[in-house]
Design a protein around this motif. Structure first.
Motif, short mmCIF file in Angstrom:
data_model
loop_
_atom_site.label_atom_id
_atom_site.label_comp_id
_atom_site.label_asym_id
_atom_site.label_seq_id
_atom_site.Cartn_x
_atom_site.Cartn_y
_atom_site.Cartn_z
N TYR A 195 24.98 19.48 -29.77
CA TYR A 195 26.33 19.30 -30.30
C TYR A 195 27.15 20.58 -30.39
CZ TYR A 195 24.66 14.67 -31.53
OH TYR A 195 24.16 13.41 -31.47
N PHE A 196 26.50 21.72 -30.57
CA PHE A 196 27.26 22.97 -30.64
C PHE A 196 27.33 23.65 -29.28
CE2 PHE A 196 27.92 27.48 -31.33
CZ PHE A 196 28.94 27.49 -32.27
N ILE A 197 26.16 23.88 -28.65
CA ILE A 197 26.14 24.53 -27.34
C ILE A 197 26.67 23.58 -26.27
CG2 ILE A 197 24.70 25.69 -25.62
CD1 ILE A 197 25.02 27.26 -28.17
N GLY A 198 26.39 22.27 -26.41
CA GLY A 198 26.92 21.29 -25.48
C GLY A 198 25.98 20.92 -24.35
N TRP A 199 24.67 21.13 -24.53
CA TRP A 199 23.71 20.75 -23.49
C TRP A 199 23.36 19.27 -23.59
CZ3 TRP A 199 20.32 25.55 -24.95
CH2 TRP A 199 20.89 26.70 -24.38
N THR A 207 29.47 31.68 -23.79
CA THR A 207 28.42 32.58 -23.30
C THR A 207 27.91 33.48 -24.42
OG1 THR A 207 29.39 32.57 -21.08
CG2 THR A 207 27.84 34.33 -21.59
N PHE A 208 28.84 33.98 -25.25
CA PHE A 208 28.46 34.83 -26.38
C PHE A 208 27.54 34.08 -27.34
CE2 PHE A 208 29.31 35.76 -30.86
CZ PHE A 208 28.91 37.09 -30.94
N HIS A 209 27.92 32.85 -27.69
CA HIS A 209 27.12 32.06 -28.63
C HIS A 209 25.74 31.73 -28.05
CE1 HIS A 209 30.43 31.41 -31.49
NE2 HIS A 209 31.20 31.34 -30.43
N THR A 210 25.72 31.41 -26.76
CA THR A 210 24.44 31.08 -26.12
C THR A 210 23.52 32.30 -26.07
OG1 THR A 210 25.55 29.40 -24.75
CG2 THR A 210 23.37 30.14 -24.04
N ALA A 212 26.05 30.65 -34.57
CA ALA A 212 26.56 29.30 -34.82
C ALA A 212 27.94 29.30 -35.48
CB ALA A 212 25.58 28.54 -35.70
N ILE A 213 28.53 30.48 -35.70
CA ILE A 213 29.88 30.55 -36.30
C ILE A 213 30.90 30.40 -35.19
CG2 ILE A 213 31.47 31.94 -37.66
CD1 ILE A 213 29.06 33.36 -38.87
N HIS A 214 31.52 29.26 -35.08
CA HIS A 214 32.43 28.99 -33.97
C HIS A 214 33.72 29.79 -34.07
CE1 HIS A 214 33.75 26.15 -37.11
NE2 HIS A 214 34.95 26.25 -36.56
N ASP A 215 34.11 30.19 -35.29
CA ASP A 215 35.37 30.91 -35.47
C ASP A 215 35.35 32.31 -34.86
OD1 ASP A 215 36.85 28.97 -36.99
OD2 ASP A 215 35.48 29.35 -38.65
N VAL A 249 16.72 21.43 -37.03
CA VAL A 249 18.06 21.09 -36.53
C VAL A 249 18.30 21.68 -35.15
CG1 VAL A 249 19.01 20.90 -38.85
CG2 VAL A 249 19.11 23.09 -37.67
N LEU A 250 17.30 22.28 -34.53
CA LEU A 250 17.51 23.05 -33.32
C LEU A 250 17.99 22.19 -32.16
CD1 LEU A 250 17.38 25.93 -32.36
CD2 LEU A 250 15.01 25.56 -31.66
N VAL A 251 17.35 21.04 -31.94
CA VAL A 251 17.72 20.22 -30.78
C VAL A 251 19.15 19.69 -30.93
CG1 VAL A 251 16.84 18.02 -31.66
CG2 VAL A 251 16.86 18.46 -29.21
#
Length: 602
Positions: free
Chosen positions: A23-27, A99-102, A82-85, A16-18
């Motif tokens: 979809y999460f990071i937005g690249w 930036t933190f998530h990346t 990957a926890i958006h909250d 599921v990496l790509v």
């Protein structure tokens, strides 16, 4: 079986990496592909480090255990990233500090690459160590079962991980559950590690043999330097350029280095195969996002299409070993390992030709939509919405559209619906949910009860990808499984992990090739890129076939025995890997217990 348990969970993250990047990071597609293949390349560069640690310090068993722990930590960090909250302070469903998530993602991926990559050469070599020299047939069967088991794990991970990702989770807002997709493999790795450690008493565990890779590099360096210093014609030529190391190194070590270099030379063309093979998790997955995944009662996720590969592996490996290869042998066809690998490369090239033909059909279906609404070359989901003003959203009456919205969106295929909230001047709201189709265009009157669909959903079905997956899997079976056994069989007794690391290094170089092509981005159409890769692999296959024709198969044990007869007893032990006085004493002590140690063999 216990050994193979440590291999399964490491396959889950790539499934599921790509899509996580996209979809999460937005690249975008190209950056997602670049980072994906950078990660895969790191996973196959670190085996060199793993081989050094195993051979000179910890041994294969402890290296597998310790680096599996590193892998698990990396997987946990990925789940946290990957926890958006965590950073969604305003609770709008969007992380406020991407930036933190990346940064967390990159840290997690580096630990995963170090962990899963570091154990790769040790796992294969450790399995081969469980067989004696006269058990060549059993060892060959082991490598087939080894590859079969890895793909059985891949089958489960490719099936389950996208399902976990497709779930909705979150505290303040529900989104695709990437934390669950990354967290479950971490838990599975812990279980596999416990099982693996529990069986340690059944394994043959050879002690570390010193930093053999460093000795090999020093031997090669001295040979080159000595040859350069004696380059004048007054010095007689030697049969092999490595013979210039005889002034400093024993003939046994020089003979072993010659064997390794002979195999490594054959590896030069191999990265191109992996450049095509590993695009199943990037370009082919992104290709699936533009296709119809409706299979009647359920919708298959684009990342779940990768499951075709392990399913076919599980089916085809036994068929090849028990039926195809014996049949070829009965027909008196000398289907040598290197000929098998050549056929595998050509099949992979044919798979990319099939992918290119499919991409052309997708482009024909999407070109009108992409060019008119989202710019040339786009491959995304498109919707046309007409919004009308109505003082009473629940009233059913004719209303004149006041706005016409044309917008493009990349939706995660598991969420094929659009949620609209319309607010009028008086502050009244109207909620509307629209079920969407792949590549569709809609005209919607809100809050009317009907939907006008102007353009039918994309009619190119994901099932067409099975053709290219089948061809690629056929190539993988005759290329990769054969290559693993070939690498082990042709390696000297004390350099098994080194040559396995060299084999895995070809995978890293293959992914670097994909990075170069993806970053260059000079080809306007994706199908043209597929054709380019296929053409390059065909050319490389021809070169490899010529190299294989002139290759002479070796018996490392026979070669080593010939040189050991010329060495004193103590040097024999030394050249088999023990380079320090402490290690020599350990060998002398272990020799007397050799018979008892063999009883622990599986």
């Amino acid at each position: 079986h216990l050994l193979l348990c440590s291999c399964f969970p490491s396959l889950c993250v790539a499934a599921v990496l790509v899509l996580y990047f996209k979809y999460f990071i937005g690249w975008d597609n190209d950056l997602s592909t670049t980072i994906y293949h950078t990660f895969v390349a790191l996973c196959y560069l670190t085996p060199i480090l793993g081989a050094i640690i195993a051979d000179s310090w910890l041994g294969k068993f402890k290296t597998i255990v310790y680096l599996s722990i590193v892998y698990t930590i990396g997987q946990v960090i990925m789940a946290i990233s990957a926890i958006h909250d965590i950073t969604d302070t305003n609770r709008d469903g969007t992380p406020d500090n991407m930036t933190f998530h990346t940064a967390m993602s990159m840290l997690g991926l580096m630990l995963i690459a170090l962990g899963t990559g570091g154990i790769k050469p040790c796992v294969a070599a450790f399995g081969g160590d469980q067989f004696e020299e006269h058990q060549e047939k059993q060892r060959s069967t082991f490598f087939s079962i080894f590859y079969l088991s890895i793909n059985a794990g891949s089958l489960l991970s490719t099936l389950i991980t996208p399902i976990l990702r497709a779930q909705e989770c979150g505290i303040y807002s529900k989104q695709s559950c990437f934390p669950l997709a990354f967290g479950v493999p971490a838990a599975l790795m812990v279980v596999a590690l416990i099982v693996f450690i529990a069986g340690h008493s059944m394994y043959i565990m050879e002690s570390p043999k010193g930093n053999i890779l460093l000795r090999v590099m020093k031997c090669i360096g001295f040979a080159i330097k000595n040859r350069f210093n004696h380059r004048s014609q007054q010095h007689p030529k030697r049969e092999h350029w490595m013979d210039w190391a005889e002034e400093k190194y024993d003939k046994l070590l020089i003979a072993q280095v010659k064997m390794v270099l002979k195999v490594l030379f054959l590896y030069i063309p191999l990265p191109m195969f992996w450049a095509l093979f590993d695009q199943q998790g990037s370009r082919w997955t992104l290709q699936a996002t533009t296709m119809d995944g409706n299979f009647g009662a359920f919708i298959i996720q684009p990342d779940q299409m990768q499951i075709v590969n392990p399913i076919l592996i599980v089916i085809m490996v036994p068929i090849m070993d028990s039926a195809v290869y014996p049949l070829i042998k009965k027909c008196h066809i000398n289907f040598t390992p290197l000929r098998r690998m050549t056929v595998g490369m050509l099949l992979a090239a044919l798979a990319f030709v099939a992918a290119a033909l499919l991409q052309i059909q997708i482009d024909v279906s999407n070109r009108y939509l992409a060019d008119w609404f989202c710019g040339p070359g786009s491959h995304i989901y498109i919707y046309r919405i007409a919004i009308c003003r109505d003082e009473n959203c629940k009233a059913r009456k004719q209303c004149k559209p006041i706005a016409r919205l044309l917008f493009c969106t990349d939706l995660i295929p598991s969420l094929l619906r659009a949620n609209f909230t319309i607010v009028n001047e008086e502050g009244q709201t109207c909620h509307y949910i629209l079920q969407l189709g792949f590549g569709s265009s809609y005209t919607v009157l809100i809050p009317s009860t009907f939907t006008i669909q102007d353009i039918e959903p994309n009619g190119i079905h994901m099932a067409w990808q099975v053709i290219q997956y089948f061809l690629m899997t056929c190539g993988e079976v005759v290329f990769s499984v054969t290559g693993l056994d070939f690498s082990y069989a042709q390696a000297p007794s004390n350099m098994k992990s080194v040559l396995q690391a060299g084999w895995l290094l070809t995978v890293a170089v293959g992914n670097i090739i994909v990075l170069i092509v993806a970053e260059a981005g000079s080809l306007p159409d994706q199908w043209a890129e597929y054709v380019l890769f296929a053409s390059l692999l065909v050319a490389v296959s021809i070169i490899f076939a010529v190299m294989a024709y002139f290759y002479t198969y070796m018996d490392p044990m026979e070669i080593e025995a010939k040189f050991m007869d010329l060495e004193p007893e103590e040097k024999k032990r030394k050249e088999l890997g023990m380079t320090t006085k402490d290690n020599l004493a350990y060998v002398n002590n272990e020799t007397s217990n050799n018979t008892d140690d063999k009883q622990t063999k599986i």
